[in-house]
Design an enzyme around this catalytic site. Sequence first.
Site: not given
Ligand code: GLC
Ligand code: CA
Length: 565
Positions: A21, A23, A25, A29, A98, A203, A258, A333-334
């Site tokens: 971050d 700034n 908040d 970012d 993405d 995605d 993906e 990230h999932d």
């Molecule tokens: C993909 C992304 C996931 C998102 C999903 C819907 O699986 O990795 O984070 O929730 O698509 O866009």
């Molecule tokens: Ca920020």
Amino acid sequence: MVKKWWMESVGYQIYPKSFLDSNADGIGDIKGIDSKLDYLKDLGVNLIWICPFYDSPMDDNGYDVRNFFDVAKEFGSMDDVKDLIKHAHERGIKIILDYVLNHTSDEHPWFIESRSSKDNPYRDFYIWQDPKIVDGEKRPPTNWGSFFGGSAWAYDEATDSFYMKIFSDKMPDLNWKNEKVQDEMIKIAKTWLDLGIDGFRIDAVSHLDRAEFVDTDVCTDPICLDWHKFSNLPKVHDYLKKLNKEVFEPYQALTIGEVGGEASIEQGIKYASYDSNELSMVFNFDHNWCNNLSDVLNPKKMTVRLKCLKKAFGKWQEAFKEIGWLPLNWLNHDQPRLMTQYGHYKYPLESGKMLATALHMMRGTPFIYQGEEIGMTNYPFEDVSDFNDISSQANYFYHLSKEPDDPVKALKKAAVTSRDNPRTPMQWSSDEFAGFSTKPPWFPVNPNYKKINVTKNLNDKNSLWYHYQKLIDLRRHSLYKETIVYGSYEMIDPEHELLYNYLRKSKNETLLVINSFSPKKVTYNLTKYQIIEVVINNYKDYHIKEHTIMLKPFQSIVFKVEEKL
Ligand code: GLC
Ligand code: CA
């Protein structure tokens, strides 16, 4: 031999909301990313994948896009993005973003138009069906479930119809059968490539075609998630061939699709073999299920099913060896954090380094997920209100519905797989809020940040971070480069329960990669090999007695060898 720039690259995935971050908040970012480019360059990566920062109401943290041509205010501005691209390129770092093409936000102007009336010109941008009338009641057109829980259809009063949404209600699915949708999406891809980005992570790409709208019978629940109804169906390939011809190929863009949920090798090959004319590579998830994650209530009881893991990696390596290229990643990230999933709580440093070596020495393009390089772990959730992610909340209520008297168990079950685990703020230092921000972050920092953070790693030459740096350097700049990047992958000892070993071979060289997944000592016979030198080792030394190596807990060592005939 096919050679492309991305085959010689090492990637790093950034979740912008949680990276840094700039700034105060409490939200990560674009400027935060910009300020850490030198950090990434020191680590050695030369490719970053940044998760969505487009304008969005953030129902799914940005995967619900409201405007593909603008940046979410909390993440910065288009000027920040242009600066970021410029600064990254100055450092030899390429950027992929993405490309979210399966759905938009329900606040996207197309959907606002689409839902307004049945004869609106945008009606066919989305997938609408009349309700099914059962016993005088309006029901969804099919019993299909969605990935985030509940039906794959949402009712919309304005036109008394259902729209398809395989994720959340606020993420209506685009109708790819409509050529206007295809053309609009092509415009979006071109706009970003014109801005200077180098490609896309695509995605949810396998879902663009749907089966006929007929009930599934794979389960008896009234609503049933049957991903076959909207995964890897034939027209997806037509759409991708068109995207490739009109955008990806002319721009020489790197594209990584993906292909979630049990995509088969045959499917993977259709998407991403050298001559498929669709994508450069696909991410698969087969290696993510090789432990007792879904049953375990105490992370210390996590066990790794090594044979499953070897099979999962091995079959993709084998299938793609001459016909395509693969990304290599432990998680994204999932997924829950690597250290919690496959590491060992008693040997975090040794097991962390071993996991890194095991992956980075394979054939493919490695991707590190932010925080993996310092061994970040899952978050200690205490209450359902701790969850930010919609699918984690849905999971909790699903487990609770199965065992209504045991909310503690439901919480533990939802917690261990929660997508919030990889999304906690990056732990930069032992300062307040882990140096991520000077204000309370949007999601609490993992309380272990004083023990696990970047500064601590950088101050210790023996840290996990330096092990990652060394692995990246070996792949990108060392004498072994040609073998590590382009050499063949040959699994050895497939039945061994404790060791994951393989060979990498090029014309003049063989590397023997040995990885122990055991917290105990393990011996391994090396009679077949003449050891020339050590390439990388996660301990200071190694012990060989009469051609047998005595591996310490989680020891991982790569030798340059000659095979004895
Ligand atoms: C993909 C992304 C996931 C998102 C999903 C819907 O699986 O990795 O984070 O929730 O698509 O866009
Ligand atoms: Ca920020």
